[in-house]
Design a protein around this motif. Sequence first.
Motif, PDB file in Angstrom:
ATOM      1  N   ASN A 284      -7.481  -2.969   6.874  1.00  0.00           N
ATOM      2  CA  ASN A 284      -7.308  -3.798   5.687  1.00  0.00           C
ATOM      3  C   ASN A 284      -6.016  -3.435   4.954  1.00  0.00           C
ATOM      4  O   ASN A 284      -5.533  -2.299   5.062  1.00  0.00           O
ATOM      5  N   PRO A 285      -5.482  -4.354   4.163  1.00  0.00           N
ATOM      6  CA  PRO A 285      -4.247  -4.068   3.418  1.00  0.00           C
ATOM      7  C   PRO A 285      -4.365  -2.894   2.458  1.00  0.00           C
ATOM      8  O   PRO A 285      -3.362  -2.267   2.112  1.00  0.00           O
ATOM      9  N   ASP A 286      -5.593  -2.574   2.004  1.00  0.00           N
ATOM     10  CA  ASP A 286      -5.766  -1.452   1.086  1.00  0.00           C
ATOM     11  C   ASP A 286      -5.877  -0.116   1.828  1.00  0.00           C
ATOM     12  O   ASP A 286      -6.262   0.903   1.241  1.00  0.00           O
ATOM     13  N   LYS A 287      -5.556  -0.135   3.136  1.00  0.00           N
ATOM     14  CA  LYS A 287      -5.579   1.060   4.000  1.00  0.00           C
ATOM     15  C   LYS A 287      -6.990   1.502   4.377  1.00  0.00           C
ATOM     16  O   LYS A 287      -7.169   2.543   5.013  1.00  0.00           O
ATOM     17  N   ARG A 288      -7.987   0.753   3.936  1.00  0.00           N
ATOM     18  CA  ARG A 288      -9.346   1.031   4.381  1.00  0.00           C
ATOM     19  C   ARG A 288      -9.601   0.315   5.706  1.00  0.00           C
ATOM     20  O   ARG A 288      -8.753  -0.427   6.202  1.00  0.00           O
ATOM     21  N   ILE A 289     -10.770   0.549   6.269  1.00  0.00           N
ATOM     22  CA  ILE A 289     -11.191  -0.171   7.471  1.00  0.00           C
ATOM     23  C   ILE A 289     -12.587  -0.722   7.251  1.00  0.00           C
ATOM     24  O   ILE A 289     -13.327  -0.248   6.370  1.00  0.00           O
ATOM     25  N   ILE A 290     -12.944  -1.732   8.006  1.00  0.00           N
ATOM     26  CA  ILE A 290     -14.333  -2.170   8.092  1.00  0.00           C
ATOM     27  C   ILE A 290     -14.683  -2.343   9.563  1.00  0.00           C
ATOM     28  O   ILE A 290     -13.802  -2.527  10.407  1.00  0.00           O
TER      29      ILE A 290
END
Length: 515
Positions: free
Chosen positions: A259-265
């Motif tokens: 994700n753009p916020d550097k998180r993942i799902i």
Amino acid sequence: MREFDCDVLVVGGGINGTGIARDLAGRGWRVTLCEQDDLASHTSSAATKLIHGGLRYLEHYEFSLVRKALQEREVLMRSAPHIIRPLRFVMPHDPSMRPAWMIRAGLFLYDHLAKREVLPGSTSVNLHGHELGQCLQPHLGRAFVYSDAWVDDARLVVLAALDAQSRGASIHTRTRCVAAQRSAQGWDVTLQPRGGAARQIRARALVNAAGPWTESFLRSEARASHGEMLASRSLRLIKGSHIVVARRFEHDHAYLFQNPDKRIIFAIPYEGDFTLIGTTDVELHGEPRSARIDAQETQYLCEQASRYFKRPVHPTEVVWSYSGVRPLLDDASGDPSAVTRDYLLEPNTEAAPLLSIWGGKITTFRKLAEEAAEQVGHMLGDARSAWTERAVLPGGDFSDWIGPAQRPDTDFDRFLVEAHKRYPWMAESPLRRMARSYGSRIDQVLAQSAPGMGAEVAPGLYEAELDYLQRTEWATGADDVLWRRSKLGLHYTAQQRDDVAGWMDNKDTQTRKVA
């Protein structure tokens, strides 16, 4: 002086508590475990349901945690091949997120930080014309594929509790520890069963494995001998929410989306007909019991999944959601996603032994339990040998059905073939579900013919199985059966769920009358 009722009281019936009770009981200690609700009622049934090293933790330089978790993957697969199975993950490459060289370096580390015998290593694929790319946006042309494993998290907790009980532990669900008074000699504890009279017990040592309530237990229920402060650390409670939608792809791989916020799902095949999408990381400041997904989290998961899936995911498509609270050790990190997922075992020997469990994740539960049992042994002055690394959880030994174990994934397939031969009257879908749930213990649940199973309370769910779950696995209500011992609630209509609830309530009433 009053005799001790047990050597160790374990407070908390999640994966850490049941794992510790199991390990201690296997070393010959007299163990009592109490859980205020059902087993795995909270964090341990609300995970993303993965046995994994934590690929993204490498970015936070948590190499020790990742290596420890990677070492446990195949240990756990061999211990419970019915509820744990290999799963391949597809990471579509988006150059705006992380460069390809960084991903390749991370996957190289992931492949080599620990020995692998069953799980294949990472590779890359061209998504154009490949089945793995059919459900994805057409601009995604390349992906990396790597291995981890899938687990039925709530059943893992139940199996640990069953194993603990078989080795002598006393398991008390729906029983809260309302007071624990410490002295130099031991712990005087008041246990309060739901709907019953309080009970006093005396333990030589206490293990605080209360998960999200670890800190609050030390500040309220646990009472020091001379007024010293028992809570020396703080937890950060991080809510992680998941949504379930209709199946988005036909193959058996899962996806990891950046994700753009550097998180993942993750987007994971779930219960045959569905896709599980999660998770979020939201700071929780209230009571852990009240954790629920909110509209903002749902929108976030849908938006991030829609960045990758060709067919967008809309909030109106969510058929089920759940939220869990991760009790993470407060390391002063500003970003909830960056808070360490490692655990800390904190012994306190100022008076009677106390061991508090801070943090942890489901993948490392066995190792955590082993280390906890070693520390308890040292505090009690009697170190005893570890034993769980090569042990099998209940239902995981297929040798009477298929002979010696070979590989955990193919062993289950061979076991399922034999189960079909032994129970030809049972339809494919419910038999596979029961084989996955109970493994080689399926003989304790299934009768030799359909009439021996009693009435079919809901599709594929017979009275015999409900009786078994009540009698053997501590299930007392419909939620225990439909959402923890199984996920049948996701497949049933509201009326069918009510039918199960009515049967359970009626049986509970009959049981209380007999008692």
